[in-house]
Write a protein that holds these residues in place. Structure first.
Motif, PDB file in Angstrom:
ATOM      1  N   ALA A  39      51.887  39.924  -2.595  1.00 20.92           N
ATOM      2  CA  ALA A  39      53.468  40.338  -2.953  1.00 20.92           C
ATOM      3  C   ALA A  39      54.483  40.579  -1.964  1.00 20.92           C
ATOM      4  O   ALA A  39      55.479  39.877  -1.904  1.00 20.92           O
ATOM      5  N   LEU A  40      54.001  41.258  -1.054  1.00 22.58           N
ATOM      6  CA  LEU A  40      54.823  41.711   0.225  1.00 22.58           C
ATOM      7  C   LEU A  40      55.160  40.272   0.953  1.00 22.58           C
ATOM      8  O   LEU A  40      56.320  39.972   1.516  1.00 22.58           O
ATOM      9  N   VAL A  41      53.899  39.593   1.365  1.00 19.56           N
ATOM     10  CA  VAL A  41      54.311  38.401   2.075  1.00 19.56           C
ATOM     11  C   VAL A  41      55.302  37.444   1.260  1.00 19.56           C
ATOM     12  O   VAL A  41      56.124  36.746   1.863  1.00 19.56           O
ATOM     13  N   ASN A  42      54.974  37.122   0.083  1.00 15.14           N
ATOM     14  CA  ASN A  42      55.771  36.227  -0.776  1.00 15.14           C
ATOM     15  C   ASN A  42      57.301  36.739  -0.885  1.00 15.14           C
ATOM     16  O   ASN A  42      58.159  35.857  -0.589  1.00 15.14           O
ATOM     17  N   ARG A  43      57.421  38.122  -1.046  1.00 20.35           N
ATOM     18  CA  ARG A  43      58.539  38.590  -0.736  1.00 20.35           C
ATOM     19  C   ARG A  43      59.631  38.492   0.603  1.00 20.35           C
ATOM     20  O   ARG A  43      60.771  37.964   0.484  1.00 20.35           O
ATOM     21  N   LEU A  44      58.849  38.674   1.551  1.00 18.69           N
ATOM     22  CA  LEU A  44      59.631  38.484   2.867  1.00 18.69           C
ATOM     23  C   LEU A  44      59.785  37.113   3.182  1.00 18.69           C
ATOM     24  O   LEU A  44      60.488  36.807   3.742  1.00 18.69           O
ATOM     25  N   ASP A  45      58.684  36.281   2.703  1.00 17.45           N
ATOM     26  CA  ASP A  45      58.925  34.668   2.729  1.00 17.45           C
ATOM     27  C   ASP A  45      60.164  34.171   2.088  1.00 17.45           C
ATOM     28  O   ASP A  45      60.826  33.410   2.772  1.00 17.45           O
ATOM     29  N   GLU A  46      60.332  34.524   0.986  1.00 20.49           N
ATOM     30  CA  GLU A  46      61.511  34.283   0.038  1.00 20.49           C
ATOM     31  C   GLU A  46      62.705  34.650   0.899  1.00 20.49           C
ATOM     32  O   GLU A  46      63.791  33.984   1.116  1.00 20.49           O
ATOM     33  N   SER A  62      55.131  24.228   8.172  1.00 17.15           N
ATOM     34  CA  SER A  62      54.516  24.768   7.044  1.00 17.15           C
ATOM     35  C   SER A  62      55.590  25.306   5.977  1.00 17.15           C
ATOM     36  O   SER A  62      56.189  26.060   6.170  1.00 17.15           O
ATOM     37  N   PRO A  63      54.970  25.209   4.432  1.00 17.40           N
ATOM     38  CA  PRO A  63      56.087  25.528   3.705  1.00 17.40           C
ATOM     39  C   PRO A  63      55.929  27.102   3.396  1.00 17.40           C
ATOM     40  O   PRO A  63      56.967  27.685   2.567  1.00 17.40           O
ATOM     41  N   ARG A  64      55.258  27.907   3.870  1.00 17.13           N
ATOM     42  CA  ARG A  64      54.948  29.354   3.684  1.00 17.13           C
ATOM     43  C   ARG A  64      54.929  30.011   5.154  1.00 17.13           C
ATOM     44  O   ARG A  64      54.148  29.432   6.141  1.00 17.13           O
ATOM     45  N   GLY A  65      55.450  31.197   5.209  1.00 21.92           N
ATOM     46  CA  GLY A  65      55.169  32.002   6.218  1.00 21.92           C
ATOM     47  C   GLY A  65      54.021  33.205   5.944  1.00 21.92           C
ATOM     48  O   GLY A  65      53.483  33.194   5.167  1.00 21.92           O
ATOM     49  N   GLU A  66      53.858  34.016   7.058  1.00 20.83           N
ATOM     50  CA  GLU A  66      52.880  34.856   6.827  1.00 20.83           C
ATOM     51  C   GLU A  66      53.421  36.213   7.721  1.00 20.83           C
ATOM     52  O   GLU A  66      54.666  36.229   8.355  1.00 20.83           O
ATOM     53  N   ILE A  67      52.825  37.252   7.362  1.00 16.72           N
ATOM     54  CA  ILE A  67      53.146  38.531   8.146  1.00 16.72           C
ATOM     55  C   ILE A  67      52.114  39.021   8.826  1.00 16.72           C
ATOM     56  O   ILE A  67      50.876  39.206   8.570  1.00 16.72           O
ATOM     57  N   SER A  69      58.128  53.747  -0.655  1.00 17.24           N
ATOM     58  CA  SER A  69      56.754  54.238  -0.594  1.00 17.24           C
ATOM     59  C   SER A  69      56.040  53.305  -0.187  1.00 17.24           C
ATOM     60  O   SER A  69      56.452  51.955  -0.381  1.00 17.24           O
ATOM     61  N   VAL A  70      54.690  53.419   0.192  1.00 19.26           N
ATOM     62  CA  VAL A  70      53.910  52.418   0.496  1.00 19.26           C
ATOM     63  C   VAL A  70      53.492  51.524  -0.834  1.00 19.26           C
ATOM     64  O   VAL A  70      53.393  50.231  -0.590  1.00 19.26           O
ATOM     65  N   GLU A  71      53.395  52.079  -1.746  1.00 18.82           N
ATOM     66  CA  GLU A  71      52.890  51.399  -2.984  1.00 18.82           C
ATOM     67  C   GLU A  71      53.972  50.202  -3.249  1.00 18.82           C
ATOM     68  O   GLU A  71      53.959  49.195  -3.749  1.00 18.82           O
ATOM     69  N   ALA A  72      55.327  50.657  -3.262  1.00 18.70           N
ATOM     70  CA  ALA A  72      56.589  49.879  -3.686  1.00 18.70           C
ATOM     71  C   ALA A  72      56.548  48.910  -2.536  1.00 18.70           C
ATOM     72  O   ALA A  72      56.810  47.603  -2.954  1.00 18.70           O
ATOM     73  N   LEU A  73      56.368  49.314  -1.344  1.00 17.55           N
ATOM     74  CA  LEU A  73      56.404  47.950  -0.425  1.00 17.55           C
ATOM     75  C   LEU A  73      55.379  47.107  -0.485  1.00 17.55           C
ATOM     76  O   LEU A  73      55.709  45.747  -0.337  1.00 17.55           O
ATOM     77  N   LYS A  74      53.982  47.540  -0.678  1.00 19.52           N
ATOM     78  CA  LYS A  74      53.115  46.530  -1.035  1.00 19.52           C
ATOM     79  C   LYS A  74      53.262  45.631  -2.277  1.00 19.52           C
ATOM     80  O   LYS A  74      52.661  44.480  -2.383  1.00 19.52           O
ATOM     81  N   GLN A  75      54.232  45.856  -3.175  1.00 22.48           N
ATOM     82  CA  GLN A  75      54.577  45.122  -4.200  1.00 22.48           C
ATOM     83  C   GLN A  75      55.833  44.280  -3.850  1.00 22.48           C
ATOM     84  O   GLN A  75      56.487  43.560  -4.846  1.00 22.48           O
ATOM     85  N   GLY A  76      56.165  44.545  -2.562  1.00 27.31           N
ATOM     86  CA  GLY A  76      57.592  43.717  -2.434  1.00 27.31           C
ATOM     87  C   GLY A  76      58.666  44.303  -2.944  1.00 27.31           C
ATOM     88  O   GLY A  76      59.543  43.350  -3.238  1.00 27.31           O
ATOM     89  N   HIS A  83      52.008  53.573  13.467  1.00 29.88           N
ATOM     90  CA  HIS A  83      50.946  53.348  12.837  1.00 29.88           C
ATOM     91  C   HIS A  83      50.554  51.944  12.466  1.00 29.88           C
ATOM     92  O   HIS A  83      51.503  51.306  11.812  1.00 29.88           O
ATOM     93  N   ASN A  84      49.409  51.569  12.931  1.00 32.26           N
ATOM     94  CA  ASN A  84      49.054  50.065  12.162  1.00 32.26           C
ATOM     95  C   ASN A  84      48.966  50.158  10.667  1.00 32.26           C
ATOM     96  O   ASN A  84      48.130  51.079  10.169  1.00 32.26           O
ATOM     97  N   GLY A  85      49.761  49.370  10.185  1.00 34.66           N
ATOM     98  CA  GLY A  85      49.722  49.326   8.615  1.00 34.66           C
ATOM     99  C   GLY A  85      49.094  47.972   8.284  1.00 34.66           C
ATOM    100  O   GLY A  85      49.358  47.614   6.954  1.00 34.66           O
ATOM    101  N   ALA A  86      48.282  47.163   8.982  1.00 35.39           N
ATOM    102  CA  ALA A  86      47.929  45.883   8.610  1.00 35.39           C
ATOM    103  C   ALA A  86      47.066  45.833   7.409  1.00 35.39           C
ATOM    104  O   ALA A  86      47.186  44.598   6.575  1.00 35.39           O
ATOM    105  N   ALA A  87      46.397  47.147   6.813  1.00 34.25           N
ATOM    106  CA  ALA A  87      45.627  46.967   5.665  1.00 34.25           C
ATOM    107  C   ALA A  87      46.538  46.880   4.498  1.00 34.25           C
ATOM    108  O   ALA A  87      46.014  46.708   3.194  1.00 34.25           O
TER     109      ALA A  87
END
Length: 371
Positions: free
Chosen positions: A261-268, A178-183, A287-294, A252-256
């Protein structure tokens, strides 16, 4: 950080973003602190069945073939971080290593200076798990004490204290074809904090809280010197430093909050670590907002196939959901390991893994109590 109420009134814990989180109906899930043998027996049985199916019980160790046992046990924390390329290394909190011996403080300060670092630092064993032995050294004196607490000839990691307050575990999976990963999992790790009332001792406060009163065996050994202290009204006391569930952190489950953007950053980042396909990345973030933006996070460490999707320790998770997550992740690591073996990589072998596990167990028993 989560504040632990000492009143009998309903309590709401705060999320890393500061938003209210409804209190679960129970402070603990029905299985959260079961004995390890009780919870993991079905997981071991499932592993055995997968091993029979794939003809190799150690197939998962090939999932991250450049890491000792794929990160199942006995792997070097610094060895994994050392594999990071120029892209990934920018996201990892700077660190150096030291083997305990003589003149430890002098050698540690020199090693830190060579990397442009200084105290405060986090001191942790290079081979370890579950936060065992993790120490926070804010001063040179605390660094000396932390180094002296370990046996001689133990390799340690000295890592810059990350300035961000919040911690999370991101579980990353990428199949070789697979060319891409997932969280597949995001877990927020809240550090519990006692809040003083000017009257109660630390032990009284622990006994008054619905959650900590059930986990005194976890908190009291670490706080032995402070159990009879009376915290001033509004004064706070962190109950643990290491963000590990078995050491007292609250998950705490943070799946939501998993975003593209976060997936792309971690995959990179993770694709810049050769042949890494499966494991949990522990980070601190602003912060959560910054994390969600990667953005605005730093990697503490990277764990391989022995790591868990830790959202299962959210107290609202059901036993069925926990086992579903466990089975899914172990099934994936067998699938990935099988694919890497087809590429020509080898698994570590069952008995080699057992020997390393026994060595790791002996090492863990020799480490000091974590902060």
């Amino acid at each position: 950080m989560t504040q632990l109420s000492t009143s009998s009134q309903p309590h709401q814990a705060s999320t890393p973003s500061g938003q209210a989180r409804s209190k679960p109906s129970s402070p603990l899930s029905s299985f959260e602190f079961w004995p390890g043998w009780a919870f993991y027996t079905p997981v071991v049985i499932y592993w055995i069945l997968l091993g029979i199916r794939y003809g190799d019980f150690s197939t998962p160790t090939a999932a991250n073939p450049r890491i000792e046992t794929g990160g199942l046990c006995g792997e070097s924390k610094s060895g994994i971080l050392d594999m990071a390329g120029s892209v990934a290394s920018r996201w990892i909190a700077p660190y150096t290593t030291l083997i305990t011996g003589t003149d430890d403080t002098k050698r540690a300060l020199a090693a830190l200076e060579d990397k442009g670092l200084s105290v405060p630092v986090v001191v942790k064993p290079d081979v370890g798990c579950n936060g065992t032995g993790v120490k926070l050294a804010r001063t040179e004196a605390e660094l000396t004490a932390a180094l002296a607490a370990f046996p001689r000839r133990i390799k340690l990691v000295l890592q810059r204290l990350i300035p961000y307050k919040h911690e999370a575990g991101l579980f990353y999976i990428r199949h070789p074809d697979s060319p891409r990963g997932e969280i597949s999992s995001l877990t927020y790790k809240d550090i519990p904090v006692l809040v003083g009332d000017g009257r109660s001792t630390v032990l009284d406060l622990l006994k008054q809280d619905p959650r900590t009163s059930l986990l005194l065996h976890i908190y009291t050994p670490r706080l032995q010197a402070r159990l009879n202290d009376v915290l001033a009204e509004g004064e706070t006391l962190d109950l643990v430093f290491a963000g590990n569930h078995c050491k007292g952190a609250i998950f705490h489950n943070g799946a939501a909050d998993i975003t593209p953007a976060l997936v792309n950053r971690l995959d990179e980042i993770m694709q810049d670590i050769p042949d890494f396909h499966f494991g949990r990345v522990d980070v601190k973030f602003e912060s959560v907002e910054a994390l969600k933006q990667g953005e605005k996070f730093e990697i503490i460490e990277i764990n391989g196939v022995g790591s868990e999707a830790t959202h299962i320790w959210d107290s609202s998770t059901t036993l069925r959901e926990a086992y579903a997550a466990q089975f899914h992740h172990y099934r994936e690591t067998f699938r990935i390991g099988a694919k890497k073996k087809k590429e020509g990589w080898k698994s570590s072998g069952l008995w080699h893994g057992v020997r390393l596990w026994r060595r790791q167990k002996r090492l863990l028993a020799s480490y000091p109590m974590n902060d």
